[in-house]
Design an enzyme around this catalytic site. Structure first.
Site, short mmCIF file in Angstrom:
data_model
loop_
_atom_site.label_atom_id
_atom_site.label_comp_id
_atom_site.label_asym_id
_atom_site.label_seq_id
_atom_site.Cartn_x
_atom_site.Cartn_y
_atom_site.Cartn_z
N HIS A 27 39.15 31.65 -8.09
CA HIS A 27 38.09 32.41 -8.75
C HIS A 27 38.69 33.57 -9.51
CE1 HIS A 27 37.85 36.19 -6.36
NE2 HIS A 27 38.32 35.46 -5.37
N CYS A 28 37.99 34.00 -10.57
CA CYS A 28 38.39 35.20 -11.28
C CYS A 28 37.31 36.24 -11.03
CB CYS A 28 38.60 34.92 -12.77
SG CYS A 28 37.19 34.15 -13.58
N ILE A 29 36.99 37.07 -11.99
CA ILE A 29 36.06 38.16 -11.75
C ILE A 29 34.63 37.66 -11.58
CG2 ILE A 29 35.07 40.26 -12.76
CD1 ILE A 29 37.75 40.79 -14.06
#
Length: 642
Positions: A27-29
């Site tokens: 996952h990123c932000i």
């Protein structure tokens, strides 16, 4: 402990094709980034229309489910329910998916950088705040805080993270290329080893490519072969360690197949590091340096065209940045900034992107002021606040992109601000925070100059003003859609099935019988019973009641076809332990007792009591949502059919 995201996590897992279809997840932000074995198995439309999901993007070999700011919490629950450890790939039972060269490059870059993105931003924020502290202390009080213990301690992690970046990238690249993480880190250590770094100030033995833009001195050799390094060494570098780990992964596989198991543990790393360290300094490092210099010359050349170059570069980056982010293609430009930080001490190429989030936020603010749609305001206000701090996905996917024109206006605003940034020659001095948190990145830590930050603020104001004014002039609420009358005969009714058995709930994909866990018979859920009674899950008709008593088929009055299968392989008991109370053809009401069975007898015979409840006509429904509860009583809501 149950999480409020359990239901959302189960829906996501089910509609990306089940946990068996997941190769890995990061996952990123704001996004869950899946690598799926077969993206055609994913139900994209269902996911897009699920509460809690902003949208779904398929790009660069990734299946991206956009969640919002709380994505880390959802990620943890998805990993827990899917039984996987995030980015660690699950066992692969098929050939690797073929990607275009461009998609493969983006996949590699994002896979290497995403795991460290949050800490990289944190380190950048620390550097930025230290720059602010230094500027205020020196300009207002004449104090040099850079020699204080507090400054040095915080700077040790802020600047140290970037200084030793090759070690960190060695770890993430090794995970990406399925190599030993410690080999990857060891290569990073070799590139940042103090004695090698110190060579850049040693006596020059010779020069290669003299008189060109690629001129490089060398201060040592390897058995007579010049060791060519950039003037800044390889601290803060990106490309050399990633290329080195990629080749090291191939070497490691080669040696693992050929070295006896009894000495493999230490001989494989010995061989890989013994070959790769000289190879990195002699070949990979110089090639990477030349490639990076070429890229910098191309972009630098565009910027160096008086006025026109800045206008073109700033307009392109400012206008297209959000489009690149939507498809995950911005990862292709991020390494350029990292290269510049390592070689120049600053970056100018990506500076025009910074004002874009403020242009997006200004569009949303204009819509908030003009709309009379309460539902839109409820969504837009928190999205606007999020956008000010650089997280614009809620603005983009929830508000501007679906309405098209507001998104185009945000790109126009971004282009206006980007032109100012580029023409003014704005420089950022570290990769730091997003939105308002990123402003300190534009303070020169060496001279405390505010030139770049002042121009960034001007570009933000211009981008926001252009976007806001255009929105106020053009935005109108859409006319409400005319209501369509739908005949009852054409409608598709939803339905809620209640628990036919009391016990512990588990996903259907986790039962021991492949016919059920593969969902080949349909979607549903399973219960491990604690009471030997089966009740009707809805009003309907018993369309099948096996002679052995272990399985019941019911067609509900609303059309759902349900199978309740008590235990695994219990047909082998030939009816022992099963006492039917109803019979095939009976009309039943929800909660009617259908069957009694002996749990102890089934267990003593060596059979599992797992009881799947399966919807065999699952294709009729847009979604099948099982309960989030860990256990159920008879009559509790179990499955929602949409």
């Amino acid at each position: 402990m149950a999480s409020k995201y359990d239901g959302l996590a189960r829906i996501i897992i089910q509609n990306v094709g089940g946990k068996s279809n997941i190769k890995s997840i990061t996952h990123c932000i704001t996004r869950l980034r899946f690598k799926l074995k077969d993206e055609s198995k994913a139900n994209t439309d269902i996911l897009k229309n699920t509460d809690g999901i902003v949208t779904v993007i398929q790009s660069g070999g990734q299946y991206q489910v956009v969640i919002g700011n709380h994505v880390p919490d959802v990620y943890d629950v998805v990993c827990e329910h899917a039984g996987i450890s995030g980015a660690a790939p699950v066992a692969d039972d098929g050939p690797a998916e073929k990607m275009s060269p461009g998609a493969a490059l983006i996949d590699i870059i994002s896979g290497v950088f995403q795991p460290l993105l949050s800490v990289l931003c944190a380190a950048g924020i620390i550097k930025g705040l230290l720059a602010v502290w230094s500027f205020v202390a020196s300009s207002s009080f004449g104090i040099d805080v850079t020699t204080s213990g507090a400054y040095e301690i915080w700077n040790a992690v802020g600047d140290g993270f970037f200084y030793f970046l090759p070690i960190i990238l060695g770890y993430t690249a090794a995970k990406k290329f399925k190599c030993s993480e410690f080999i990857g880190m060891a290569l990073g250590v070799g590139l940042t080893y103090p004695n090698m770094v110190a060579l850049k100030s040693a006596e020059v033995l010779g020069t290669v490519f003299a008189g060109t833009s690629f001129s490089m001195d060398y201060m040592t050799d390897f058995f007579g072969i010049p060791v060519i390094m950039p003037a800044s060494g390889y601290t803060q570098s990106v490309v050399p360690v990633v290329l080195a780990v990629y080749i090291a992964a191939k070497l490691e596989k080669f040696f693992k197949k050929r070295i006896p198991d009894v000495i493999k543990t230490f001989i494989v790393p010995l061989c890989v590091l013994g070959i790769m360290m000289p190879l990195t300094y002699l070949v990979i490092g110089p090639i990477a340096t030349v490639i990076c210099n070429c890229l910098t010359l191309v972009f630098g050349g565009l910027y160096n065209i008086p006025v026109v170059g800045g206008i073109i570069a700033g307009a392109l980056i400012g206008a297209l940045w959000q489009v690149l982010v939507i498809f995950g293609l911005h990862w292709g430009l991020v390494p350029l900034a990292m290269i510049n930080y390592g070689t120049l001490g600053y970056d100018f190429i990506l500076s025009p992107y910074f004002c874009v989030s403020f242009a997006q936020s200004a569009v949303v603010l204009g819509m908030i002021l003009k709309t009379k749609d309460k539902k839109l305001k409820d969504i837009a206000i928190p999205a606007f606040i999020s956008g000010l701090f650089g997280v614009t996905e809620p603005c983009i996917y929830g508000i501007t992109l679906p309405k098209k024109t507001p998104f185009v206006i945000s790109c126009i605003g971004g282009a206006a601000g980007g032109i100012i940034t580029a023409v003014a020659g704005v420089k950022s001095y570290t990769m730091g925070g997003l939105g308002l948190f990123g402003l300190p990145c534009y303070i020169d830590p060496n001279t405390n100059s505010l030139y770049s930050m002042i121009w960034v603020i001007i570009s933000i104001l211009v981008a926001a003003a252009v976007a806001f004014i255009l929105t106020m002039v053009t935005y109108k609420d859409e006319a409400p859609a005319a209501k369509k009358e739908v005949s009852s005969s054409a409608s598709v009714n939803g339905e809620v099935l209640v628990a036919p058995v009391k016990g512990e709930v588990k996903p259907l994909t986790e039962v021991s019988d492949a016919a059920f866990s593969s969902e080949a018979m349909g979607k549903g859920i399973a219960i491990v019973p604690v009471e030997g009674k089966v009740y009707a899950p809805a009003d309907g008709t018993i369309t099948a009641f096996f002679a052995t008593g272990h399985a019941i088929g019911i067609t509900t009055d609303k059309g759902a076809e349900v199978i309740i299968h008590v235990g695994m392989d219990t047909v082998q008991l030939e009816g022992k332990g099963f006492t039917p109370v109803a019979k095939q053809g009976d009309k039943v009401k929800r909660g009617d007792l259908l069957l009694e069975f002996d749990i102890d007898l089934i267990k003593e015979a060596g059979y599992s009591t797992e009881t799947p409840i399966v919807i065999t006509n699952s294709g009729k429904y847009s979604d099948i949502i099982p309960t989030d509860a860990a256990s159920v009583e008879n009559g509790n809501e179990l499955i929602t059919l949409l």
